[in-house]
Design an enzyme around this catalytic site. Sequence first.
Site, PDB file in Angstrom:
ATOM      1  N   PRO A 411     -26.109   2.976  -0.658  1.00  0.00           N
ATOM      2  CA  PRO A 411     -25.983   1.513  -0.418  1.00  0.00           C
ATOM      3  C   PRO A 411     -26.226   1.283   1.196  1.00  0.00           C
ATOM      4  O   PRO A 411     -26.024   1.967   1.976  1.00  0.00           O
ATOM      5  CB  PRO A 411     -24.565   0.984  -0.714  1.00  0.00           C
ATOM      6  CG  PRO A 411     -23.840   2.308  -0.821  1.00  0.00           C
ATOM      7  CD  PRO A 411     -24.720   3.461  -0.990  1.00  0.00           C
ATOM      8  N   PRO A 412     -26.495  -0.205   1.473  1.00  0.00           N
ATOM      9  CA  PRO A 412     -26.595  -0.536   2.959  1.00  0.00           C
ATOM     10  C   PRO A 412     -25.339  -0.215   3.673  1.00  0.00           C
ATOM     11  O   PRO A 412     -24.135  -0.634   3.042  1.00  0.00           O
ATOM     12  CB  PRO A 412     -26.752  -1.917   2.878  1.00  0.00           C
ATOM     13  CG  PRO A 412     -27.632  -2.175   1.400  1.00  0.00           C
ATOM     14  CD  PRO A 412     -26.718  -1.449   0.668  1.00  0.00           C
ATOM     15  N   GLY A 413     -25.435   0.119   4.784  1.00  0.00           N
ATOM     16  CA  GLY A 413     -24.435   0.242   5.505  1.00  0.00           C
ATOM     17  C   GLY A 413     -23.294   1.527   5.804  1.00  0.00           C
ATOM     18  O   GLY A 413     -22.336   1.413   6.321  1.00  0.00           O
ATOM     19  N   VAL A 414     -23.974   2.290   5.023  1.00  0.00           N
ATOM     20  CA  VAL A 414     -23.120   3.633   4.865  1.00  0.00           C
ATOM     21  C   VAL A 414     -23.573   4.661   6.019  1.00  0.00           C
ATOM     22  O   VAL A 414     -22.844   5.713   5.997  1.00  0.00           O
ATOM     23  CB  VAL A 414     -23.386   4.395   3.697  1.00  0.00           C
ATOM     24  CG1 VAL A 414     -22.848   3.364   2.652  1.00  0.00           C
ATOM     25  CG2 VAL A 414     -24.839   4.454   3.340  1.00  0.00           C
ATOM     26  N   GLY A 415     -24.615   4.227   6.852  1.00  0.00           N
ATOM     27  CA  GLY A 415     -24.886   5.078   8.023  1.00  0.00           C
ATOM     28  C   GLY A 415     -25.935   6.090   7.906  1.00  0.00           C
ATOM     29  O   GLY A 415     -26.357   7.215   8.395  1.00  0.00           O
ATOM     30  N   LYS A 416     -27.092   5.600   7.062  1.00  0.00           N
ATOM     31  CA  LYS A 416     -28.088   6.513   6.616  1.00  0.00           C
ATOM     32  C   LYS A 416     -29.010   6.799   7.971  1.00  0.00           C
ATOM     33  O   LYS A 416     -29.477   7.806   8.334  1.00  0.00           O
ATOM     34  CB  LYS A 416     -28.966   6.023   5.613  1.00  0.00           C
ATOM     35  CG  LYS A 416     -28.322   5.934   4.238  1.00  0.00           C
ATOM     36  CD  LYS A 416     -29.241   5.530   3.122  1.00  0.00           C
ATOM     37  CE  LYS A 416     -29.574   4.014   3.365  1.00  0.00           C
ATOM     38  NZ  LYS A 416     -28.719   3.140   3.186  1.00  0.00           N
ATOM     39  N   THR A 417     -29.499   5.384   8.770  1.00  0.00           N
ATOM     40  CA  THR A 417     -30.117   5.384   9.862  1.00  0.00           C
ATOM     41  C   THR A 417     -29.717   6.124  11.035  1.00  0.00           C
ATOM     42  O   THR A 417     -30.315   7.094  11.555  1.00  0.00           O
ATOM     43  CB  THR A 417     -30.667   4.069   9.938  1.00  0.00           C
ATOM     44  OG1 THR A 417     -31.328   3.581   8.873  1.00  0.00           O
ATOM     45  CG2 THR A 417     -31.655   4.219  11.333  1.00  0.00           C
ATOM     46  N   SER A 733     -23.930   1.424 -19.450  1.00  0.00           N
ATOM     47  CA  SER A 733     -22.500   1.854 -19.275  1.00  0.00           C
ATOM     48  C   SER A 733     -21.533   0.661 -19.741  1.00  0.00           C
ATOM     49  O   SER A 733     -20.188   0.944 -19.549  1.00  0.00           O
ATOM     50  CB  SER A 733     -22.554   2.225 -17.809  1.00  0.00           C
ATOM     51  OG  SER A 733     -22.566   1.268 -17.007  1.00  0.00           O
ATOM     52  N   LYS A 776     -18.471   3.973  -8.595  1.00  0.00           N
ATOM     53  CA  LYS A 776     -17.754   2.978  -9.571  1.00  0.00           C
ATOM     54  C   LYS A 776     -16.280   3.248  -9.383  1.00  0.00           C
ATOM     55  O   LYS A 776     -15.438   2.209  -9.159  1.00  0.00           O
ATOM     56  CB  LYS A 776     -18.089   3.339 -11.020  1.00  0.00           C
ATOM     57  CG  LYS A 776     -19.486   2.854 -11.514  1.00  0.00           C
ATOM     58  CD  LYS A 776     -19.822   3.156 -12.942  1.00  0.00           C
ATOM     59  CE  LYS A 776     -20.839   2.842 -13.337  1.00  0.00           C
ATOM     60  NZ  LYS A 776     -21.357   3.247 -14.586  1.00  0.00           N
TER      61      LYS A 776
END
Length: 862
Positions: A411-417, A733, A776
């Site tokens: 997800p966005p904002g988890v530090g990938k870049t 699910s 989840k």
Amino acid sequence: MSRYDAQHERTFFALPDTDAEPDAPDLTEDAIDEIVNELEPTMTSLLGRDEENEKPISREIPDTLPVLAVKDTVVFPGTIVPLTVGREKSKQLVEAVYSGSKILGITAQRMSNVEDPGLEDLYRVGTVVTILKRLDLQDGNQSIIVHGLTRFGIEELLQTDPYLVANAHTREDQYEETTEIDALVETARRLARRVIELTPGVPEEAPTIMENIEKPGALADFLAANLSMDLVNKQEILETFDIGSRLRKINRALATQLEILELSNKIHNQVKSEIDKTQREYYLHEQLQAIQKELGITDGRDNEAERLREAIAAAKMPELVEKEALRELERLQRTPQGSPDYSGIIDYLEWMCELPWSKSTRDKLDIDRAREILDEDHYGLDKIKRRILEFLAVRKLNPKGKGTILCFSGPPGVGKTSLGRSIARALGRNFIRMSVGGVRDEADIRGHRRTYIGSIPGRVIQEIRKAGSNNPVLMLDEVDKIGSDFRGDPASALLEVLDPAQNNTFQDHYLGVPFDLSNVMFICTANYMDRVPHALRDRMEVIELAGYTLHDKSYIAKRYLIPRRIEASGLKKQKITFTDDAIERIIESYTSEAGVRNLEREIGSVCRALAAQVAEKKKIKKTITPKIVEDILGPIKYEPELALRTSSPGVVTGLAWTPFGGEILFVEASAMPGRGNIQLTGQLGDVMRESAMAAMSVVRSRAADFGVDAKKLAERDVHIHVPAGAIPKDGPSAGVAMFTAIVSLFTGRACRSDVGMTGEITLRGLVLPIGGLKEKALAAHRAGIKTVVIPARNERHLVEVPEEIRNKIKFVPVQRVEEVLAAALEKTAKPVSSPYKKKTKSQTKKKARKTKSKRRKNSKTR
């Protein structure tokens, strides 16, 4: 005939001068001039008169004539023509005739490729000529100069060996001077004068010679011999014995040639006016160069070429690439500076010279140092850090090995870049980031071909030039958002870029030469891998990045986000600190995300508000508490509604996975009188709708086992709604949550407020595994859920869930739906909440008495 008449016969309208052997060499101008001087006394009969006595010259023409066949040439009476003789039969004929009467007949061949012509291969009408001069050439051929006398016709061939001899009869021109003939002659002279004016290279005395020809037939023959016509048309004029008809044909040919010449002259004048300016500039430029050379001033183009040559040598290109660059440099030196190609070639060579063909940074393969850098820049992410250290270890043991392509998904904002930037720092390589989200044109990856104006290389080559080395860490951001349209498919173009077996010969359309990308470390990022094409995903090793826990976010905020925002707001001197409660208040009440991007944004809002107070010279509190956070950020944005939502039967808390992390969702079920139908709302996808149908079928098929009244199921319609109707939802699910909501509704047993669930169900009542368990679980932890029901086959995935969450949440693995009900529903039904609870006997009797009293009252009224 004078000498000038002879020159005129040779040059006017470019008369052809080959016949029997077209490939034989021609006579030179000097040789023909010498021959004309020698033959001048002999050529006085050109006009058909004796110049001294002004009487026609009579010649005796025998009935039997040797016949010389010529190729692609028609000889007319009154003309002097040079011919080259190459065939053996022709040589024998010329030898025999030249030593005798020097008179022979010349006729044209119908087909020039026939080497031994017979009567059927010749035109039957030709010209009787006399040989004026014969010359032996160095190559064994002979050259003769003949003077046409009169027309003749072939009646029959008398012999074919050693040369052709024919029975012939001559045909002299006969005419009467009439007004029509005079008009035709005058028209021919006028048209011929105009043609002479427009034809380049015609001698000045040509009009005078034409005016001196008095006989109409001789004039027609003279013009026919010098006009540009094909063999068939010339032969047609030769076979035209009527003078009037011959002149008409000549006038038509003159008119046609005049029209062509006038049109050509018009086009020539237009083109000349257009190129005069260019030629003038070119001549002035050349003169300027000559002047500069005399003054010792060097040419700018030479300086440019020398500069590029030195740059090519300094770039240390591969042999094939350097050869192509030098070829373009040579082309540059031949190209005028005013040409559009000049600047295009310079741009191309500059791109070639600026690329890091042989420049690379030295890898720092210190595993301990790399671990320190990764731990310093990022908190947690142990799996990813371990994979990066493995890559460095393999690189250290096998420097020439080809590494895999990593893809960070989460997800966005988890530090990938930022993780990619840390990898580059740990390796000691240059880092470049290239966003491919929204790219729709293949040329953005591969570049434009040089045929287009303003073409440039693709983004990959551009970014490598900016990096300045051929082994940077190149991050391709948002690969799941690549588009495609009529301009091509960029994802397909990336296949070669991201394939270690192919990218060592990657060829950009603009460069046109291979560039080695095998030393580049490619790292891709994506939020949702399902959108990435399968062929592209197959070339990458996908590493999942889940969201952060409350503890993780608090630690990241204290160590990274708060110091960064304080420094950005200019509050470093004020020594601002945030309490743990204030940080948790921002995380729980003002953000709802898997990453920390919004958390940093809210911390920045608090710091900016404090900076504004400092700028206004107001006193501020240096310790930020939850009260100050609420005063600055306002009312809380995210308030847990779990207890309120689950206070009545039919409401169940489910868990969902999204590209932006895990989320909780509520499944609400309601019943109304009807016929057992089911209605679904909340923007549910096809898979989710099918899960609801399966859940309803399981409840109906086994109603007694679950404590549900089958009669109520048949008499009531069920409406299942998933709130947040503006957001599309899909996936299998939620099957367990829908089943539990239906059973809770009809049994009156409310679902526990601290229980969440996920899983797919079958018609047999089995609970099947799902994906995204870690995300989840993080969502359940954020929502305050204490118990999570999961499929038993997902129990092995709990090792991916952070230990902090495993200690705070009880995970209940289930295999069948009966286990789900036991773990999630209250033991007894709630009398207030359930409208379907059975009435007591006293309540039933009381209602019956009221009904009976009401009936009596109605009967008295009647």
